[in-house]
Write a protein that holds these residues in place. Structure first.
Motif, PDB file in Angstrom:
ATOM      1  N   VAL A 178     -54.851 -40.690   9.455  1.00 14.27           N
ATOM      2  CA  VAL A 178     -53.623 -41.258   8.888  1.00 14.27           C
ATOM      3  C   VAL A 178     -53.766 -42.772   8.866  1.00 14.27           C
ATOM      4  N   MET A 196     -49.086 -38.884  16.010  1.00 14.11           N
ATOM      5  CA  MET A 196     -50.136 -37.952  16.443  1.00 14.11           C
ATOM      6  C   MET A 196     -49.578 -36.542  16.567  1.00 14.11           C
ATOM      7  N   TRP A 246     -53.958 -32.619  10.555  1.00 15.03           N
ATOM      8  CA  TRP A 246     -54.522 -33.794   9.897  1.00 15.03           C
ATOM      9  C   TRP A 246     -55.569 -34.472  10.774  1.00 15.03           C
ATOM     10  N   ASN A 247     -56.525 -35.124  10.111  1.00 13.75           N
ATOM     11  CA  ASN A 247     -57.609 -35.810  10.816  1.00 13.75           C
ATOM     12  C   ASN A 247     -57.531 -37.331  10.735  1.00 13.75           C
ATOM     13  N   ASP A 272     -55.275 -38.226   5.235  1.00 18.43           N
ATOM     14  CA  ASP A 272     -54.297 -37.189   4.926  1.00 18.43           C
ATOM     15  C   ASP A 272     -52.987 -37.806   4.467  1.00 18.43           C
ATOM     16  N   ARG A 326     -58.716 -38.473  14.318  1.00 19.50           N
ATOM     17  CA  ARG A 326     -59.022 -37.378  15.238  1.00 19.50           C
ATOM     18  C   ARG A 326     -60.443 -37.577  15.758  1.00 19.50           C
ATOM     19  N   MET A 350     -49.555 -35.195  13.186  1.00 21.40           N
ATOM     20  CA  MET A 350     -50.917 -34.857  12.768  1.00 21.40           C
ATOM     21  C   MET A 350     -51.370 -33.525  13.355  1.00 21.40           C
ATOM     22  N   GLU A 351     -51.033 -33.271  14.609  1.00 19.04           N
ATOM     23  CA  GLU A 351     -51.396 -31.999  15.235  1.00 19.04           C
ATOM     24  C   GLU A 351     -50.691 -30.837  14.543  1.00 19.04           C
ATOM     25  N   GLN A 393     -49.704 -30.736  11.491  1.00 17.69           N
ATOM     26  CA  GLN A 393     -50.210 -30.588  10.123  1.00 17.69           C
ATOM     27  C   GLN A 393     -51.704 -30.296  10.065  1.00 17.69           C
TER      28      GLN A 393
END
Length: 215
Positions: free
Chosen positions: A98, A87, A95-96, A48, A39, A90-91, A93
């Protein structure tokens, strides 16, 4: 919730990878040990999740390569469609970071060619995967650096064979020492579903089911 467009995702996340080369009979074989999705504007050393797929992509973007994965530097790469899908996860969750690794480091998308190259590694006794015993220490360190381990290599014949060979997945459930792994198992194959199915509808289903699995 719908998929976030690629142009928007590129403003939120960046992708980079570590390339190196192995030498077989004086020929350099392009390899990728790991990639990561970050991110933008967030700095963290703990991932994460580590996500395991079949083989590296974006390898055409490698310029100079190191002689070993330990010496490889991070290189910025253009995201591919599978990474855009991740991605989206990630959004959802929050998350920053992976980390992406593969059943093999060999950069070859054609599975027929991949098998020919893999056979050369095996005959020469040269490891090509983080999941081979020669790389156990590096693998354990990498897996310990993340909160989640996700299997997502799909059901190709090569993926099935490598997963069984490395003791990762049998009969639809992870094997020790990977019993903490999460996977959306396909009923028809008994193996982890790939993050990017063919249709948008199925990609949304993958995201929703993965969210449920991670709760």
């Amino acid at each position: 919730m719908s998929l976030i467009p690629a142009e928007q995702l590129k403003q939120i996340f960046s992708v980079e990878a570590k390339f190196y080369h192995a030498e077989l009979a004086n020929e350099k074989i392009l390899m990728r040990r790991e990639a990561r999705i970050k991110r933008n504007g967030v700095f963290t050393t703990r991932a994460d999740a580590v996500i395991v797929m079949i083989n590296p992509s974006n390898c055409a973007q490698a310029v100079e390569t190191a002689k070993s994965p330990h010496d490889a530097a991070w290189v910025s790469t253009r995201p591919n469609p599978t990474q855009y899908q991740l991605m989206n996860l990630m959004e959802r969750q929050g998350w920053n970071l992976v980390t992406l690794i593969n059943l093999s480091d060999i950069c070859e998308g054609n599975m027929g060619n991949f098998t020919l190259i893999e056979n050369r590694f095996n005959k020469a006794g040269v490891p090509h995967s983080l999941f081979q015993e020669e790389n156990a220490q590096a693998r354990e360190a990498l897996l310990a650096s993340a909160d989640h381990l996700i299997f997502a290599w799909g059901s190709s014949k090569v993926a099935k064979r490598l997963a069984a060979e490395f003791g990762l997945f049998h009969g639809g459930s992870p094997e020790k020492p990977f019993e903490q792994a999460k996977a959306l198992v396909a009923a028809e194959s008994g193996f982890p579903r790939h993050p990017k199915p063919a249709t948008v509808a199925d990609r949304l289903i993958w995201l929703e089911r993965m969210e449920d699995l991670l709760r």
